[in-house]
Design an enzyme around this catalytic site. Structure first.
Site, PDB file in Angstrom:
ATOM      1  N   ASP A 202       0.817  -1.225   0.000  1.00  0.00           N
ATOM      2  CA  ASP A 202       0.000   0.000   0.000  1.00  0.00           C
ATOM      3  C   ASP A 202       0.849   1.272   0.000  1.00  0.00           C
ATOM      4  O   ASP A 202       0.488   2.262  -0.631  1.00  0.00           O
ATOM      5  CB  ASP A 202      -0.899   0.035   1.237  1.00  0.00           C
ATOM      6  CG  ASP A 202      -1.907  -1.106   1.226  1.00  0.00           C
ATOM      7  OD1 ASP A 202      -2.103  -1.699   0.148  1.00  0.00           O
ATOM      8  OD2 ASP A 202      -2.471  -1.382   2.289  1.00  0.00           O
TER       9      ASP A 202
HETATM   10  N1  LIG Z   1       1.748   1.555  10.573  1.00  0.00           N
HETATM   11  C1  LIG Z   1       0.567   1.657  11.150  1.00  0.00           C
HETATM   12  O1  LIG Z   1       0.412   2.307  12.171  1.00  0.00           O
HETATM   13  C2  LIG Z   1      -0.605   0.951  10.573  1.00  0.00           C
HETATM   14  C3  LIG Z   1      -1.630   0.526  11.432  1.00  0.00           C
HETATM   15  C4  LIG Z   1      -2.729  -0.105  10.859  1.00  0.00           C
HETATM   16  C5  LIG Z   1      -2.789  -0.288   9.477  1.00  0.00           C
HETATM   17  N2  LIG Z   1      -1.765   0.142   8.669  1.00  0.00           N
HETATM   18  C6  LIG Z   1      -1.883  -0.041   7.228  1.00  0.00           C
HETATM   19  O2  LIG Z   1      -0.977  -1.064   6.824  1.00  0.00           O
HETATM   20  C7  LIG Z   1      -0.545  -0.821   5.507  1.00  0.00           C
HETATM   21  C8  LIG Z   1       0.950  -0.819   5.506  1.00  0.00           C
HETATM   22  O3  LIG Z   1       1.453  -0.864   4.189  1.00  0.00           O
HETATM   23  P1  LIG Z   1       2.629  -1.825   3.799  1.00  0.00           P
HETATM   24  O4  LIG Z   1       2.986  -1.460   2.415  1.00  0.00           O
HETATM   25  O5  LIG Z   1       3.687  -1.817   4.817  1.00  0.00           O
HETATM   26  O6  LIG Z   1       2.037  -3.282   3.899  1.00  0.00           O
HETATM   27  P2  LIG Z   1       0.794  -3.901   3.066  1.00  0.00           P
HETATM   28  O7  LIG Z   1       0.200  -2.947   2.146  1.00  0.00           O
HETATM   29  O8  LIG Z   1      -0.062  -4.543   4.094  1.00  0.00           O
HETATM   30  O9  LIG Z   1       1.494  -4.988   2.183  1.00  0.00           O
HETATM   31  C9  LIG Z   1       2.301  -5.969   2.737  1.00  0.00           C
HETATM   32  C10 LIG Z   1       2.692  -6.906   1.625  1.00  0.00           C
HETATM   33  O10 LIG Z   1       3.696  -7.775   2.136  1.00  0.00           O
HETATM   34  C11 LIG Z   1       3.575  -9.014   1.487  1.00  0.00           C
HETATM   35  N3  LIG Z   1       4.053 -10.071   2.384  1.00  0.00           N
HETATM   36  C12 LIG Z   1       3.416 -10.603   3.441  1.00  0.00           C
HETATM   37  N4  LIG Z   1       4.160 -11.558   4.012  1.00  0.00           N
HETATM   38  C13 LIG Z   1       5.302 -11.635   3.290  1.00  0.00           C
HETATM   39  C14 LIG Z   1       6.477 -12.447   3.383  1.00  0.00           C
HETATM   40  N5  LIG Z   1       6.627 -13.366   4.359  1.00  0.00           N
HETATM   41  N6  LIG Z   1       7.469 -12.249   2.486  1.00  0.00           N
HETATM   42  C15 LIG Z   1       7.328 -11.327   1.511  1.00  0.00           C
HETATM   43  N7  LIG Z   1       6.251 -10.549   1.368  1.00  0.00           N
HETATM   44  C16 LIG Z   1       5.244 -10.703   2.265  1.00  0.00           C
HETATM   45  C17 LIG Z   1       2.126  -9.187   1.164  1.00  0.00           C
HETATM   46  O11 LIG Z   1       2.004  -9.685  -0.172  1.00  0.00           O
HETATM   47  P3  LIG Z   1       1.950 -11.275  -0.429  1.00  0.00           P
HETATM   48  O12 LIG Z   1       0.844 -11.764   0.403  1.00  0.00           O
HETATM   49  O13 LIG Z   1       1.762 -11.367  -1.899  1.00  0.00           O
HETATM   50  O14 LIG Z   1       3.302 -11.777   0.017  1.00  0.00           O
HETATM   51  C18 LIG Z   1       1.545  -7.780   1.200  1.00  0.00           C
HETATM   52  O15 LIG Z   1       1.076  -7.345  -0.060  1.00  0.00           O
HETATM   53  C19 LIG Z   1      -1.140   0.500   5.063  1.00  0.00           C
HETATM   54  O16 LIG Z   1      -2.294   0.319   4.321  1.00  0.00           O
HETATM   55  C20 LIG Z   1      -1.483   1.138   6.402  1.00  0.00           C
HETATM   56  O17 LIG Z   1      -2.546   2.068   6.295  1.00  0.00           O
HETATM   57  C21 LIG Z   1      -0.682   0.735   9.206  1.00  0.00           C
END
Ligand SMILES: NC(=O)c1ccc[n+]([C@@H]2O[C@H](COP(=O)([O-])OP(=O)(O)OC[C@H]3O[C@@H](n4cnc5c(N)ncnc54)[C@H](OP(=O)(O)O)[C@@H]3O)[C@@H](O)[C@H]2O)c1
Ligand SMILES: NC(=O)c1ccc[n+]([C@@H]2O[C@H](COP(=O)([O-])OP(=O)(O)OC[C@H]3O[C@@H](n4cnc5c(N)ncnc54)[C@H](OP(=O)(O)O)[C@@H]3O)[C@@H](O)[C@H]2O)c1
Lengths: 468, 97, 97, 468
Positions: free
Chosen positions: A395
């Protein structure tokens, strides 16, 4: 005399809380600030034990016993918890505070009913006690549920009409509370326990339907609840240090919750009530809506690309945490640096599942703090970067946030990785991330996908580069 | 209402000022520090332990002693655990070579 | 000393909190706003006019009436002049095309 | 009932002061913040007039008379003062507040001596009244002196041993005050007037020796003094809104003073006690210490250089204000823009003689706010700039601040004009600026000097460019 000295100690304690919190909000002084607040807490506790009027000598044993048990358990669990389990831990400790506030209310209620006729209970006191009970209980149970979700013991469960039930329940609790306080019916005691039970129930129902990934926001909210519950204790005992500590945390916690929501471009209501919109792209697809195709790359080619790049930016995301790949990631960085490649990390404020998640994670594996560059500062650098390595992020690098007004993440600031010369995305599949939406980035001509678990792939990458 | 406000005017000023201080302190915080800050604030509201000590100290019935004892333990957990966890997190942020 | 602190503990808390609020509010201010801020703060301490109104309102002797009258005028100058000058300065900062 | 409503009004007033001050510290909301504080002040004043217990009906005429006279005078003078005279004006208004506090103390003292036996005056009240008197008087007289200096009526006068005299005087004042309060001698009334007189004297001696150019710092300090004096009124009448207003301004003003000193890289003590170190380079010289030579340029060549540049950065300084050249400077900017030259202004935080001096000045001549770029943001741009036009600035572009640890301005952040391709410096002579030190910049090969009064030179420059 004792009383006067205690007042002074409380004053110092209150000031130390303010200064501590202030210093906690700046990187250079944060650690010292924590110690100052801890110092203030220590003197406030010791002062209360030795100078508070009316503490019976015979109870010192119990008090110190409790303190010692709590200290041992608290230190041990805090010391041995893994860095990635921090949010769970904080949630658990928060729950303890809530429970403490709840029990205080329960005991003080029995005192109140002892010393006064039912029906003639002092309204002000009763109100404070009941608020402490309600808020403390919600915070206690809610924190436990949040802990259960974060550690994977509990899934998301949504009843039909969940929101209606929740609001109804809340109104019911408040209704009974008002009635009890205003009218003072003979069944006051029964009502008190009913309120307690309903509050516990509400705590569960409140947190249960919220997505596991939103837990950090919820924990921050419950944190401020516990602050308010502690402040009720301050009113009850006319105790300034409890008041200052409680209200400071209550207001600071509320603002922190809002700040966290803002960084994710979601409203608090959105987090608490709704889950994300359609969640359409959750399936896999290898052609994008706009017709682009996915280009795969293998470990060998990636190794060559990295080794001969001038500069590389690593974008860590939630997947890095899932795979626990932070140590091998640091190893990769060191090897590249040795080859003369400049390596930096691009830190998105909400990458991962808690604020600062990536910082904590990478710091754990001894990555230098100077190499972690925050979003605003690194964004202009992408256009002069040879290779961007996206490790389990999704994301936070989704260009839809800038281009597609209909996207649920539209407006969220993102890392402009698409400006770099080459983009390599490491993830296990084409599945969506947290927001459940497709990512055009993966289909762009400059992007190559390197599929597999982050830890495994990085390990292979390291040995490949060494072998080159 | 008016009467209530007047007899508690000092406390009302205090509470409003505290809310202000709390809000001001947070406004400037960089996102990197959100989690440690949350955790530090978490430890601070552990000040509720003082209430637990008070009820424990005055407890006479077994009921009060048991509840008081439990709440002292819980409060201590909140305080000690909170500060230690925060310290551990912040330790990671110190500049390294 | 100890006694004094105790009988005025509420006020002491109030004052400390206010000092905190004052300091926090200024810490973030960009240098462009230093002068308007100084001027705005200048207007706010004109609240001393309330004291002038009180002595004027209770004045009986000619001495008190004259001094009270002068201080009402001076206080009003501080308040009104302060706010108007600040407003004029800030007017200049509004974005122009 | 009235009393209760008044309390509520004061509460609202206090909150509006806090919110107003908060909004004043952000550019977007500053103006609204000022209005909110003014609103709070208005209701507090009206509330006091109509609801305060013990205001005699017969005195309403005097009160409204005073209010009306004050309002008319205040509005008129505030409306017609020139923008460049703002610091004087603020100083004057500040002095009025100090005088008001001083008079209140005087009247309340006579009340006190009326109602109590001399020797049995309540100590707490007496202390508050005397502090109000002392601080108010210093603030009043000091502000008048500062005003006189800024408007050029008064020069800098330093007695020999000035500092010793000042400290002695202050100790004397405090000594008599303590004695009077503690012992309560029969001559209390005499002592009171002695303290008053000595405070007035101290106000004069305190501000007199401070350099005219340091006045903004002194005004800011006196501003916080008046705040504290107002707070004394708050204690005296147990009036919360006076307390909040006074203490907020007291603490905010003190911090602002320190921030201003920091921006000039001087300590407050330095401003209050000492003038700058050697002041060596105050004479004129046309060869630098390191042997460089001064290169002069005429108006014609400058016009050509400017017209055919791609981008120009104008660095305004104190000389622009002295020459009142802001309007013709804006004219130059417009003509250049019409020729397709990109023009920006580089604003140093302490250019001129008060913080924000350049902003206020340029805004007065309708320069767009977007063109005024603060130091941190413009510094990286100099290296890609064709011509930098330094108009009456000196210290803020002195590279000694970065290179010469023995320089009195060492460590002050400066504008990095020496990175530009051409630097043209407009001033009347080779004389030094505020800090009294020589400027290597003027001797560098890329720098050309364009001597003459800023306004005259700029006017010629404009017509030359038009004629080209
Ligand atoms: N930081 C905060 O405070 C917080 C709190 C709540 C929500 N969020 C939300 O979380 C999101 C964070 O974004 P992000 O880009 O860090 O993460 P993300 O959008 O959740 O994407 C994580 C990606 O990692 C991949 N993944 C998962 N396990 C893996 C593994 N073992 N090896 C390799 N890849 C793996 C997944 O794809 P695959 O499944 O294809 O591997 C997934 O698409 C945002 O939407 C944010 O709003 C953040
Ligand atoms: N902003 C504040 O709050 C504040 C407050 C107090 C002190 N200060 C101090 O003031 C200084 C400000 O730096 P600055 O660079 O703006 O000014 P500066 O260093 O004082 O230099 C101003 C220059 O302008 C020239 N000048 C004077 N009248 C002129 C005219 N009519 N036409 C053309 N040139 C004229 C003077 O040189 P000639 O005589 O050769 O013409 C002088 O060298 C700093 O040292 C700062 O610390 C600032």
């Amino acid at each position: 005399m004792n009383k006067e000295i205690l007042q002074l100690i409380y004053l110092v304690g209150s000031i130390s809380f303010m200064i501590g919190l202030k210093m906690l909000s700046k990187p250079d002084t944060a650690r010292k600030g924590n110690l100052i607040a801890a110092f203030g807490m220590t003197i406030a506790i010791l002062g209360t034990i030795f100078l508070y009027e009316g503490i019976k000598i015979s109870n010192y044993g119990w008090i110190f016993g409790g303190l010692i048990i709590g200290t041992l358990l608290g230190t041990l669990s805090a010391k041995k918890v893994k860095m990635t389990k921090m949010p769970e831990m904080v949630s658990l400790f928060n729950g303890m505070g809530g429970a403490c506030a709840m029990l205080i209310s329960a005991v003080e209620f029995t005192h109140l009913t002892h010393n006064h006729e039912i029906g003639a209970l002092p309204k002000g006191h009763l109100l404070i006690i009941m608020l402490g009970l309600i808020i403390g209980s919600i915070s206690f149970v809610g924190s436990l549920v949040a802990w259960g979700k974060l550690s994977g013991h509990l899934g998301d469960k949504t009843l039909k009409l969940q929101q209606v039930v929740n609001i109804g329940l809340l109104l019911l609790i408040l209704g009974i509370t008002c009635y009890t306080i205003m009218v003072g019916p003979p069944e006051t005691i029964t009502y008190f326990y009913a309120i307690w039970g309903l509050s516990v129930l509400y705590g569960i129902l409140f947190v249960m339907p919220i997505g596991g990934a939103d837990m950090p926001v919820v924990i921050s909210l419950l944190n401020s609840f516990t602050g308010v519950a502690a402040a009720m204790g301050g009113f009850l005992y006319d105790n300034k240090v409890m008041l200052v500590g409680g209200i400071l945390v209550g207001s600071a916690g509320t603002l922190l919750t809002l700040v966290m929501c803002k960084a994710m471009n979601r409203s608090l209501t959105n987090v608490l009530i709704g889950n994300f919109g359609g969640g359409g792209g959750n399936g896999e697809s290898t052609t994008s809506l706009s017709g682009g195709h996915v280009r795969e790359i293998n470990v060998g080619d990636t190794a060559i690309l990295l080794k001969y790049a001038n500069n590389v930016i690593i974008v860590p995301g939630y997947g890095l945490a899932v795979a626990q790949a932070q140590h091998v990631c640091h190893e990769l960085e060191e090897i590249l640096e040795k080859e003369g490649v400049g390596v930096k990390y691009a830190i998105h404020p909400v990458a991962g599942r808690m604020p600062g998640h990536m910082n904590v994670l990478l710091a754990e594996s001894n990555v230098s703090y100077d190499k972690l560059i925050e979003m605003e500062h690194i964004n202009p650098e992408f256009s002069t970067t040879d290779v961007v390595l996206v490790v389990g992020a999704n994301d936070v690098v989704n260009p839809a946030a800038k281009t597609d007004p209909s996207s649920p993440i539209y407006g969220m600031p993102i890392l402009d990785v698409e400006n770099a010369k080459n983009i390599i995305v490491m993830k296990r599949s084409m599945k969506a991330g947290y927001a459940g939406i497709e990512n055009e980035l993966f289909f762009q001509p400059k992007t190559s996908m390197l599929f597999g678990d982050a830890k495994g792939t990085l390990t292979k990458l390291v040995s490949e580069i060494k072998a080159l | 209402m008016l009467e209530f406000i007047n007899s508690n005017i000092q406390i009302i000023y205090l509470v409003i000022l505290m809310i202000f201080v709390g809000v001001e302190l947070i406004e400037k915080v960089p996102s990197v520090l959100h989690t440690p800050l949350m955790s530090g604030a978490n430890a601070i509201h552990g000040v509720v332990i003082i209430g637990a000590i008070i009820i424990m100290g005055q407890a006479e019935s077994t009921f009060a002693i048991i509840l008081g004892f439990i709440s002292v333990i819980l409060g201590t957990l909140n305080v000690v655990g909170g500060f230690v966890v925060t310290d551990r997190m912040l330790e990671m942020f110190k500049k390294k070579k």
